[in-house]
Design a protein around this motif. Structure first.
Motif, PDB file in Angstrom:
ATOM      1  N   GLN A   1       0.645  -1.859   0.008  1.00  0.00           N
ATOM      2  CA  GLN A   1       0.060  -0.425  -0.167  1.00  0.00           C
ATOM      3  C   GLN A   1       0.517   0.970   0.658  1.00  0.00           C
ATOM      4  OE1 GLN A   1      -2.760   0.101   3.437  1.00  0.00           O
ATOM      5  NE2 GLN A   1      -4.175   1.557   2.101  1.00  0.00           N
ATOM      6  N   GLU A   2       1.747   1.141   0.349  1.00  0.00           N
ATOM      7  CA  GLU A   2       2.655   2.593   0.618  1.00  0.00           C
ATOM      8  C   GLU A   2       3.489   2.540  -0.012  1.00  0.00           C
ATOM      9  OE1 GLU A   2       3.607  -0.309   3.014  1.00  0.00           O
ATOM     10  OE2 GLU A   2       2.267   0.128   4.328  1.00  0.00           O
ATOM     11  N   ASP A   3       3.702   1.403  -1.643  1.00  0.00           N
ATOM     12  CA  ASP A   3       4.230   1.653  -2.725  1.00  0.00           C
ATOM     13  C   ASP A   3       3.569   2.281  -3.910  1.00  0.00           C
ATOM     14  OD1 ASP A   3       6.481   1.364  -1.540  1.00  0.00           O
ATOM     15  OD2 ASP A   3       6.210  -1.134  -2.242  1.00  0.00           O
ATOM     16  N   THR A  27      21.594   7.936  -2.159  1.00  0.00           N
ATOM     17  CA  THR A  27      21.679   8.036  -0.965  1.00  0.00           C
ATOM     18  C   THR A  27      21.977   8.336   0.336  1.00  0.00           C
ATOM     19  OG1 THR A  27      19.565   6.173  -1.591  1.00  0.00           O
ATOM     20  CG2 THR A  27      19.817   6.198   1.162  1.00  0.00           C
ATOM     21  N   PRO A  28      23.936   7.914   0.609  1.00  0.00           N
ATOM     22  CA  PRO A  28      24.457   9.051   1.069  1.00  0.00           C
ATOM     23  C   PRO A  28      24.040  10.671   1.424  1.00  0.00           C
ATOM     24  CG  PRO A  28      25.186   7.283   1.077  1.00  0.00           C
ATOM     25  CD  PRO A  28      23.406   7.167  -0.347  1.00  0.00           C
ATOM     26  N   LEU A  29      23.873  10.886   0.197  1.00  0.00           N
ATOM     27  CA  LEU A  29      23.938  12.647  -0.712  1.00  0.00           C
ATOM     28  C   LEU A  29      23.293  13.201  -0.530  1.00  0.00           C
ATOM     29  CD1 LEU A  29      26.516  12.557  -3.568  1.00  0.00           C
ATOM     30  CD2 LEU A  29      26.421  13.168  -1.306  1.00  0.00           C
ATOM     31  N   LEU A  30      21.455  12.030  -0.990  1.00  0.00           N
ATOM     32  CA  LEU A  30      20.322  12.358  -0.102  1.00  0.00           C
ATOM     33  C   LEU A  30      20.328  12.908   0.550  1.00  0.00           C
ATOM     34  CD1 LEU A  30      18.501  10.427  -3.329  1.00  0.00           C
ATOM     35  CD2 LEU A  30      18.462  13.331  -3.320  1.00  0.00           C
ATOM     36  N   ARG A  36      14.872  14.021   3.251  1.00  0.00           N
ATOM     37  CA  ARG A  36      14.532  12.988   4.042  1.00  0.00           C
ATOM     38  C   ARG A  36      14.964  12.144   3.064  1.00  0.00           C
ATOM     39  NH1 ARG A  36       8.301  12.429   6.233  1.00  0.00           N
ATOM     40  NH2 ARG A  36       8.431  12.709   3.667  1.00  0.00           N
ATOM     41  N   ALA A  37      15.135  11.398   2.676  1.00  0.00           N
ATOM     42  CA  ALA A  37      15.958  10.214   1.449  1.00  0.00           C
ATOM     43  C   ALA A  37      14.744   8.622   1.797  1.00  0.00           C
ATOM     44  CB  ALA A  37      17.884   8.791   1.805  1.00  0.00           C
ATOM     45  N   THR A  38      13.807   8.651   2.899  1.00  0.00           N
ATOM     46  CA  THR A  38      13.125   7.444   3.015  1.00  0.00           C
ATOM     47  C   THR A  38      12.209   7.206   1.232  1.00  0.00           C
ATOM     48  OG1 THR A  38      10.970   8.845   4.352  1.00  0.00           O
ATOM     49  CG2 THR A  38      12.593   7.169   5.371  1.00  0.00           C
ATOM     50  N   GLU A  39      11.645   7.871   0.979  1.00  0.00           N
ATOM     51  CA  GLU A  39      11.011   8.195  -0.018  1.00  0.00           C
ATOM     52  C   GLU A  39      11.936   7.472  -1.202  1.00  0.00           C
ATOM     53  OE1 GLU A  39       7.943  11.318  -0.624  1.00  0.00           O
ATOM     54  OE2 GLU A  39       6.641  10.297   0.789  1.00  0.00           O
ATOM     55  N   PHE A  40      13.158   7.852  -1.355  1.00  0.00           N
ATOM     56  CA  PHE A  40      13.674   7.755  -2.456  1.00  0.00           C
ATOM     57  C   PHE A  40      14.550   6.013  -2.646  1.00  0.00           C
ATOM     58  CE2 PHE A  40      14.746  12.965  -2.351  1.00  0.00           C
ATOM     59  CZ  PHE A  40      14.434  12.225  -3.318  1.00  0.00           C
ATOM     60  N   ASP A  41      14.260   5.840  -0.971  1.00  0.00           N
ATOM     61  CA  ASP A  41      14.854   4.129  -0.538  1.00  0.00           C
ATOM     62  C   ASP A  41      14.001   3.295  -1.398  1.00  0.00           C
ATOM     63  OD1 ASP A  41      16.464   2.200   0.256  1.00  0.00           O
ATOM     64  OD2 ASP A  41      15.622   2.032   1.897  1.00  0.00           O
TER      65      ASP A  41
END
Length: 121
Positions: free
Chosen positions: A35-37, A79-82, A87-92
Motif C-alpha cells: 500500500q505504501e508503494d 542515498t548518502p548525499l540525499l 528525507r531519503a526514505t521515499e528515495f529508498d
C-alpha cells in the motif's frame, strides 16, 4: 586404443542449448504492490498531472523504462548525499520500486488514467 572423434561444435552447442534456455530469462512480477508503494506511485502521478507534465513524463518513462534497474542503483548510490539534503526514505522506497520490472508500466498506466480523468473535466 582407438581415439574417439570429438563432437562437432554444432553437437556440443545443441546439447548446451537446453541448459541455457532460461539462464537469462526475466520474469514479470505479478505480485501486488504494498500500500505504501502504491501510494508513492499515486503521489508521483498526481504531481506530474498537477504540473501538466503528463506528455513529457510519459515520453520519458517510455524511453527509459528498460533501464529502471539502473536507475534504482543510481538512487541507492546517491542515498548518502540525499540524506544530507532531505528525507531519503521515499528515495529508498523509489529505488526498491524501480528494481521491479513492472513499476514503470504501472506508473505509466496511472499517469494515463489520471490524465484522461483531468481531460474529461
Amino acid at each position: 586404443m582407438i581415439p574417439r572423434p570429438k563432437a562437432s561444435f554444432a553437437e556440443r552447442l545443441r546439447k548446451l542449448r537446453p541448459q541455457l534456455a532460461h539462464a537469462f530469462a526475466v520474469h514479470q512480477e505479478n505480485r501486488p504492490l504494498p500500500q505504501e508503494d502504491q501510494a508513492l506511485l499515486e503521489r508521483l502521478a498526481e504531481t506530474i498531472i498537477d504540473r501538466r507534465m503528463a506528455t513529457p513524463a510519459l515520453l520519458f518513462f517510455e524511453s527509459v523504462g528498460p533501464m529502471n534497474f539502473l536507475g534504482s542503483q543510481v538512487l541507492h548510490f546517491l542515498t548518502p548525499l540525499l540524506n544530507l539534503t532531505c528525507r531519503a526514505t521515499e528515495f529508498d522506497r523509489a529505488a526498491r520500486l524501480l528494481e521491479r520490472r513492472d513499476t514503470i508500466p504501472r506508473l505509466i498506466a496511472l499517469i494515463e488514467a489520471k490524465a484522461s480523468v483531468v481531460a474529461t473535466r
